[in-house]
Design a protein around this motif. Structure first.
Motif, mmCIF file in Angstrom:
data_model
loop_
_atom_site.group_PDB
_atom_site.id
_atom_site.type_symbol
_atom_site.label_atom_id
_atom_site.label_comp_id
_atom_site.label_asym_id
_atom_site.label_seq_id
_atom_site.Cartn_x
_atom_site.Cartn_y
_atom_site.Cartn_z
ATOM 1 N N GLU A 559 -16.853 -10.619 10.005
ATOM 2 C CA GLU A 559 -15.788 -10.056 10.839
ATOM 3 C C GLU A 559 -14.575 -10.978 10.844
ATOM 4 N N GLU A 562 -12.879 -10.690 7.485
ATOM 5 C CA GLU A 562 -12.282 -9.360 7.327
ATOM 6 C C GLU A 562 -10.896 -9.313 7.968
ATOM 7 N N VAL A 566 -7.457 -8.275 6.055
ATOM 8 C CA VAL A 566 -6.499 -7.290 6.581
ATOM 9 C C VAL A 566 -5.098 -7.890 6.605
ATOM 10 N N LYS A 580 -13.006 -4.246 -1.282
ATOM 11 C CA LYS A 580 -14.303 -4.813 -0.890
ATOM 12 C C LYS A 580 -14.249 -6.323 -1.078
ATOM 13 N N ASP A 622 -24.322 -1.779 -0.281
ATOM 14 C CA ASP A 622 -23.765 -2.712 0.699
ATOM 15 C C ASP A 622 -24.412 -4.083 0.625
ATOM 16 N N ARG A 647 -18.828 -6.179 2.022
ATOM 17 C CA ARG A 647 -18.039 -5.572 3.096
ATOM 18 C C ARG A 647 -17.017 -4.605 2.505
ATOM 19 N N GLN A 648 -17.106 -3.347 2.934
ATOM 20 C CA GLN A 648 -16.167 -2.296 2.520
ATOM 21 C C GLN A 648 -15.002 -2.281 3.499
ATOM 22 N N MET A 649 -13.784 -2.435 2.989
ATOM 23 C CA MET A 649 -12.612 -2.417 3.851
ATOM 24 C C MET A 649 -12.239 -0.981 4.215
ATOM 25 N N LYS A 650 -11.815 -0.788 5.452
ATOM 26 C CA LYS A 650 -11.336 0.522 5.894
ATOM 27 C C LYS A 650 -9.876 0.692 5.491
ATOM 28 N N PRO A 651 -9.377 1.904 5.505
ATOM 29 C CA PRO A 651 -7.937 2.076 5.259
ATOM 30 C C PRO A 651 -7.134 1.234 6.240
ATOM 31 N N GLU A 654 -6.370 2.104 9.909
ATOM 32 C CA GLU A 654 -7.448 2.177 10.887
ATOM 33 C C GLU A 654 -7.648 0.857 11.632
ATOM 34 N N TYR A 655 -7.008 -0.189 11.151
ATOM 35 C CA TYR A 655 -7.107 -1.464 11.843
ATOM 36 C C TYR A 655 -6.008 -1.551 12.893
#
Length: 671
Positions: A559, A562, A566, A580, A622, A647-651, A654-655
């Motif tokens: 986390e 991540e 971002v 990723k 994963d 770890r798959q990053m979100k769009p 969305e953060y």
């Protein structure tokens, strides 16, 4: 086709008939015992060596070598930490018209043996028992070695190998030799010419075995003096030598520039105490590769979190002001009186103490080279009031082609050529991007025993660097990446992995990373956490762990990283954003072949070693199971068995978007 041409307008420096040992004779006569040439910290006390003392050590060690049979064109290999004995040995070999060369002190046995054998070294100067053992353990494979000269007697009492001899004993042989051959040293130095070989500098070996670049006295002195024309060094300057002396960047400062200008070179007590010793000296000149500046910035960012609430408040209050002033400088804008007042207050509250804590209170010349430094690190040090400049060059051109001028620092470029240096872009594409080539009096003679590589690297007097770049409208050179490292996605979008890696390494919890994506659908990364800083964060947040592998597998650490990914993605084009990432179970290490000794990624080797991890990043999974063998410096191995999480990053949308406004933007802006 060759296009886009930049050349320094400044007049070059005439070195006359000077050689490096010739300059030592000149400095010893000029300064005698009135000025310190070298300083070494031993047992917690700084020991001074004057220019006359410097010459005495070089002279008698050279004559001692001669009495042992060292001849013209013989090679002398040196391995160990930065010590006065290193420079004594190098200058002594040069004075005898020999060819000195350095070996990285953390090299494993096979690397040491390769360089010694390839250079035909007949004499080896090894610092201590550890380095001596490396040579003795391989002596059956090194039949050309006639003597191994050790400088530190600790642990050597029981050694009786006839190859061994103590450094002071060689100097004593030199004193005896002088009695029978008075004036022999001076005669040997006076017969040298600038065209004689001064150094065999081995490249980092990113694509294979390191190559030996043959550099002359003229090459090294032209580079040092022309660099000083645009980035002045002064006789009263202090410099701390803590980077490996086999690296051309350290040779440029501790040998060439120090002899040419006459400033003082300081050697730390141990590599581990280098930053503390640098603080004590307060140098005027600092030159370091990006990894040092990255480590310093990470340390500051982590340590401020341990400070008192008041100090954290001051840090967060003042740093944005520093960044804004740095941006004014980069954009060539004159800050308003209000901003100058704000920065002056910030300097008194934070930056003066911060510079002092880093050892930069007296700094006048700060530069980085060997690889590109990320823009975030540049902004950080300029915010602190350190006018950090980028240097660009290669071992083959004695280290330097370009540097930022003091009032034209631009973190997107590597500056303009130094005097007597020309830079062109070969075969540019429609956007002006092509291979960077350069020409200079500092251009090397060629690679030792490798005519084919020499012919491929030097064409019509131009050095083909293998770097991709272009020239800006204001005649600044921009280096994008190694040509072979530029990547293209299946969509056709191109990106520079080095640029993304530099952005990631500004994070205090990331020590190294490798960005991937060539001929793939998206960009990914393998990230190595900084064990010390991340471990400290984990302890403060009550996250238990045992080993590096265990810490890197924690969901809380994922986390944490991540959030940094971002942050980086927000500055990247959509196609180049990381989709990723995986946290590796160990750091990349030169002993495992993943980095060169100058800490550059060996991408081809990494791609082979981590093939299963890389494939997993591009599959619908994963995690990936890993069984990997790690080799230590002493040759011992161990096997790590673990499962790595992917770890798959979100769009990006969305953060939660962090507030981008500076604190002063919530009030009336300063004009």
């Amino acid at each position: 086709m060759v296009q886009t041409y930049i050349k320094a307008e400044e007049k070059g420096v005439d070195i006359g008939q000077n050689t490096l040992p010739g300059l030592l004779l000149r400095n010893a006569e000029k300064f005698g015992d009135s000025q310190v040439a070298l300083r070494e910290k031993e047992f917690g006390i700084w020991q001074d060596v004057t220019w006359r003392g410097y010459l005495s050590h070089v002279k008698y060690f050279a004559l001692g070598l001669k009495s042992l049979g060292f001849c013209d064109d013989d090679s002398l290999a040196i391995i160990g930490d930065n010590r006065p004995e290193w420079v004594y040995a190098e200058l002594a070999a040069q004075a005898l018209k020999g060819m000195p060369l350095g070996i990285y002190q953390d090299s494993i046995l096979t690397e040491v043996a390769y360089v010694i054998d390839h250079s035909d070294a007949s004499f080896v100067v090894a610092e201590d028992q550890e380095q001596t053992d490396k040579v003795l353990d391989m002596k059956d494979e090194l039949p050309k070695v006639r003597k191994v000269i050790y400088t530190d007697p600790k642990g050597m009492r029981a050694y009786d190998d006839p190859l061994l001899i103590y450094f002071p004993d060689v100097e004593e042989l030199g004193r005896e030799y002088e009695k029978e051959h008075p004036g022999a040293f001076e005669e040997s130095v006076n017969r040298l010419t600038p065209a004689d070989v001064a150094l065999i500098a081995y490249t980092s070996g990113t694509t294979g075995k390191p190559k030996g670049s043959v550099l002359t006295h003229s090459n090294m002195l032209k580079m040092a003096l022309n660099l000083s024309e645009v980035d002045p060094k002064l006789q009263g300057d202090e410099f701390v030598s803590f980077l490996p002396l086999p690296w051309i960047g350290e040779q440029m400062m501790s040998i060439s520039s120090a002899l040419a200008i006459g400033f003082t070179v300081n050697f730390p007590e141990e590599p581990e105490t280098a930053m503390t010793d640098l603080y004590e000296i307060g140098p005027n000149v600092v030159f370091s590769p990006p990894r040092v500046w990255e480590q310093l910035s990470r340390t500051v960012m982590v340590k401020h979190l341990d400070a008192s609430a008041f100090k954290r408040f001051i840090y967060r209050l003042c740093m944005p002001i520093g960044y804004q002033m740095a941006d004014f400088h980069f954009e060539r804008k004159e800050p308003s009186l209000g901003w100058k007042i704000l920065y002056g207050m910030s300097y008194l509250l934070l930056f003066r103490a911060l510079k002092d804590r880093l050892g930069f209170s007296n700094i006048r010349s700060a530069s980085t080279g060997g690889a590109a430094l990320g823009p975030d690190v540049f902004r950080f040090f300029h915010a602190c009031g350190v006018n950090l400049k980028q240097i660009y060059g290669q071992t083959e051109i004695s280290g330097i082609s370009c540097i930022h001028r003091a009032d034209e620092v631009d973190f997107t470029s590597v500056g303009a050529p130094i005097p007597e240096t020309e830079v062109k872009i070969a075969d540019p594409d429609p956007e002006g991007v092509g291979e960077i080539i350069s020409k200079s009096p500092a251009l090397f003679e060629g690679y030792l025993k490798n005519d084919k590589a020499t012919e491929e690297t030097i064409l019509d007097g131009w050095l083909y660097s293998g770097d991709a770049g272009y020239v800006t409208e204001n005649k600044q050179l921009v280096c994008i990446d190694r040509i072979k490292d530029l990547m293209k996605l299946t969509s056709g979008a191109r990106f520079s992995p080095m640029f993304i890696e530099n952005k990631l390494k500004f994070c205090p919890y990331v020590v190294e990373c490798c960005v991937l994506g060539h001929d793939r659908n998206y960009v990914t990364a393998m990230i190595c956490i900084d064990y010390n800083h991340t471990g400290k964060w984990a302890e403060e947040h009550r996250v238990g762990y045992t080993t590096y592998t265990d810490l890197a597998s924690k969901s809380e650490v994922y986390e944490l990283i991540e959030k940094e990914v971002v942050r980086v993605n927000r500055f990247l084009p959509e196609a180049a954003r990381l989709a990723k990432f995986v946290l590796l179970y160990k750091e990349f290490d030169p002993d495992d072949g993943e980095l060169t000794r100058t800490r550059k990624l060996r991408r081809r080797f990494i791609a082979e070693r981590y093939a299963s991890e890389i494939e997993a990043l591009y599959e619908d999974t994963d995690q990936v199971h890993v069984e990997s063998e790690i080799q230590y410096q002493d040759g011992k191995t161990t096997t790590i068995i673990t499962d790595l999480h992917i770890r798959q990053m979100k769009p990006l949308e969305e953060y939660e978007l962090e507030a981008e406004r500076k604190w002063w933007q919530f009030w009336k802006p300063v004009h």
